[in-house]
Scaffold this active site. Structure first.
Site: not given
Ligand code: TNX
Length: 768
Positions: A277, A204, A341
């Site tokens: 990410h 991440d 995202e």
């Protein structure tokens, strides 16, 4: 005359009860159970036998020997046999694919002379072992020898198999890393609940945690961040701990974990996030980003705009190399590639990305994201692996064989299943165990939201809009533990259990067997098992749940056998405070405190609610569009006397791109002087102020006249704030009060979520 009974006479009726409990208390609930009279007693002479040569069944049989050994001290070892039936005082495993049709199913027959476990595979045997473990006294889970326990289990038959093939739990080690010992324990605990997938979120923005030998800087740079945010994301001013945080798993450790999981019939699903990410990877290899420099591993949470550059070929070389090293480590069929995202800001400005969009005939940046996922899928296919991604992989076109993890709701799962793709359901509303599980004011820091055990249990994974054929694509469910705020193994236990027990039952038990009342009834026994295993599970189950309707406060606890004691003067309840027996009226604004008690001992935490009593409290109202239940959409969200806080959405009533326009019936013509409300301004979370608030009155509920209006100034401020609006209505007499808060509509630039619908949040319509 005092009659003194010998102890045995007093105990016998109890023992008799214990020998034949009304129902077995197994989590997850099995398909079918029958309880018979009598017991089987495990002793030092009990033997365990499995069919010679059956490696997988042997694994489960040895596992049984291993788990009963520490608490009983019995020197157990499972032995191979060619016998066809159980010998006396034996736990006998039999492989019979004719009798057991479901691969993971089992038939468990417990009789006083011995136990027979009939299975079609090692997995079935392993799940039978987990059931045996729950039939034994809870002390069986203790890590050390337990003296003077009768290791008996009720004679019974359990016929069982899972409803879903994918029963998973995710652990995010990107935000916070956990030692291998914690990972193993996480796997042990999920397997104990008959779950079979461990989704390991390995990379991440805040850290890359798996060794990739070809890219040593992933170990040196990406596994490190210089410091970590303290407190909640969004709190101002931001504070950092100043402590470098560097951790990763070596490939040898990964192998050890995968091997460990395999022995528990758990498949590890690795996740390598792309194209978003990705900040930690960019920090080590800046050429992977569009700008090519200036990256560092994230020290705070949220969504970062720096992502892999989909215009450059370098990204594809990199992920292919990463796949080449991870594929041999993870024997399961899936590799998860994230896909969630991924802001498109950088790609919009990047000439390489724009070139690629043109060259490949893509419509926009969303199609560029699909392009990335499609190429990843092709690479994985070459390695013999299938791709899973978060539901954003649907945007811009789904990759041909992709499996979708539906997290932003259930829509992604529905769309995937309708398109003939497999899906795994893990909606935030029911499966995010990083959310608060009880009143946030009395809980340790969590990300937000509110997901109680009951709510987690209520989840039904098959959306009713799917046809039976489409529904077959819903492979199962997963609970997610994101670790922004979860730093210690103890807190990890606390957030995972008991909500993962609810998830296990959703994943395993037949839909028609699921019942919150039955599940609730099994919780005390299950807590004893978890306690013996030294799990730091949350006891919010014993907290008091408040409700306020029709002007009455009710205080309930999941376990009806406990006492609820309360005060209304702000003092802490004690074991002599008034006992709650029925809903009560509050005649003035009060602080209600309540806690649960058994035998003079407090069980859960103390609940504190500030109830505001005003002329509209407890009054029902109508709205032109009702919000969802989650966002205060019950009959009283705006009149329940509870103000909104900043930690969760609890207390707030919210709508997207719609006015909030309650019409409250005060029941009789009433003199009012003032209407007050609060709104939440939290532009980071897409929650925007109303443009205006206006109050109307009416005697018939049809013809309204305006008695006051306030326009709301729109600021650029993005820090979360709660604002108060007061509208004076001196000397007004009315039966109906209508308030209209007008929505901002679509989020303006440059705020997060620009062009999407804005949320509008009000907490209460206070009429004085
Ligand atoms: C959303 S779920 C995320 C995670 C966060 C989580 C916090 C998903 C695919 N993305 O990156 O940790 O919310 O609840």
């Amino acid at each position: 005359m005092r009659l003194i009974l010998p102890l045995t006479l007093v105990l016998i009726p109890f023992l008799a009860c214990a020998q034949k409990p009304a129902k077995l208390q197994i989590i997850p609930e099995p398909v079918a159970t029958t309880v018979k009279s009598g017991v089987f007693t495990l002793n030092s002479a009990t033997s365990i036998a499995y069919p010679t040569g059956q490696k997988d069944v042997e694994l489960a049989a040895q596992y049984l020997a291993g788990i009963v050994q520490p608490a009983t001290g019995f020197p157990m070892v499972a032995k191979g046999t060619t016998a066809k039936a159980a010998a006396k005082n034996q736990i006998f495993f039999e492989l019979n694919t004719k009798k057991i049709k479901q691969k993971e199913g089992y038939l468990l027959e417990v009789g006083s002379n011995g136990i027979t476990v009939t299975v079609a595979s090692g997995a079935g045997a392993f799940y039978a072992v987990q059931t045996i473990r729950q039939l034994l006294p809870p002390e069986i889970n203790a890590p050390t020898i337990q003296q003077s326990i009768n290791w008996t289990m009720p004679n019974c038959t359990v016929e069982d198999f899972p409803r879903f093939q994918y029963r998973g739990l995710l652990l995010d080690v990107g935000r916070h890393w956990f030692p291998v010992s914690s990972i193993k324990r996480y796997i042990d605990l999920l397997a104990m609940h008959k779950m079979n997938r461990f989704h390991w979120h390995l990379t991440d923005d805040q850290g890359w945690r798996i060794e990739i030998k070809k890219y040593p800087k992933l170990q040196q740079v990406s596994s490190c961040r210089v410091q970590t945010l303290v407190g909640h994301y969004g709190e101002q001013p931001e504070q950092y701990d100043g402590i470098p945080y560097c951790h990763y798993y070596t490939q040898a450790e990964v192998k050890e974990v995968v091997e460990y999981a395999k022995k528990r019939f758990v498949t590890v699903v690795p996740e390598i996030e792309m194209p978003g990410h990705a900040l930690a990877a960019l920090a080590a290899y800046p050429y992977l980003g569009c700008e090519g420099s200036g990256y560092s591993t994230a020290t705070t949470w949220g969504v970062h705009e720096e992502v892999y550059c989909a215009g450059k070929e370098d990204m594809f070389t990199f992920i292919n190399d990463v796949f080449a090293e991870i594929v041999p480590l993870f024997p399961g069929e899936y590799v998860h590639v994230g896909g969630d995202e991924c802001p498109k800001d950088r790609w919009k400005e990047c000439s390489n990305c724009q070139k690629r969009i043109k060259k490949e005939g893509l419509k926009d940046e969303h199609e560029l994201q699909s392009y990335v996922i499609k190429r990843a899928e092709q690479m994985l296919a070459k390695y013999g692996k299938k791709l899973i991604g978060w539901d954003e992989i649907l945007e811009g076109g789904l990759s041909p064989n992709a499996t979708v993890m539906s997290w932003r709701g259930i829509e992604g799962g529905i769309a995937a299943a309708k398109a003939g793709h497999d899906a795994i359901m893990t909606p935030t509303s029911h499966c995010y165990f990083d959310y608060y599980q009880s009143d946030p004011n009395s809980e340790p820091l969590a990300i937000g939201g509110l997901l109680t055990l009951e709510k987690a249990y209520e989840y039904e994974p098959i959306p009713d809009v799917l046809t039976p054929t489409e529904a077959k694509h819903i492979l199962g469910v997963q609970g997610n533990i994101w670790t922004e705020y979860i730093k210690s193994p103890d807190y990890l236990d606390y957030m995972t259990y008991p909500r993962a027990c609810a998830l296990a039952e959703i994943a395993w038990s037949p839909a028609e067997k699921r019942s919150w009342d039955t599940f609730k009834g099994k919780i005390p026994a299950h807590f004893e098992r978890l306690a013996a295993y030294k799990v730091n599970f949350a006891k919010s189950f014993y907290d008091v749940t408040p409700a306020f309707s029709e002007g009455l406060v009710s205080l309930t606890c999941n376990d009806p056998s406990v006492q609820v004691r309360y005060t209304t003067d702000g003092s802490a309840p004690t074991n002599v405070s008034p006992l709650y027996t029925q809903p009560f009226v509050l005649s003035k604004s009060s602080v209600v405190k309540a806690s649960t008690w058994r035998g003079g001992t407090a069980l859960g935490k103390t609940l504190t609610v500030n109830y505001l009593v005003h002329k509209a409290s407890g009054k029902a109202y109508t709205m032109s569009k009702a919000p969802t239940k989650f966002l205060g959409g019950d009959t009283y969200g705006l009149t329940n006397g509870i103000l909104g806080g900043s930690k969760t959405w609890d207390g707030w009533v919210g709508l997207v791109n719609r006015d909030i326009d309650p019409v409250i019936d005060l029941g009789a013509v009433t003199a009012i002087n003032r209407v007050t409300t609060h709104y939440l301004d939290n532009k980071q979370s897409w929650i925007h102020p109303p443009r205006s608030i206006e109050v109307f009155v009416s005697d018939d509920g049809k013809n309204f006249r305006s008695v006051g209006k306030k326009a709301i100034e729109y600021s650029d401020n993005t820090a979360a704030e709660i604002k108060t609006i007061v509208i004076s209505t001196p000397n007004t007499k009315t039966r109906f009060v209508k308030l209209v808060a007008t929505t901002t509509g679509v989020i303006p630039e440059p705020f997060p979520g620009a062009k999407e619908g804005a949320w509008l949040f009000l907490d209460e319509v206070i009429v004085d």
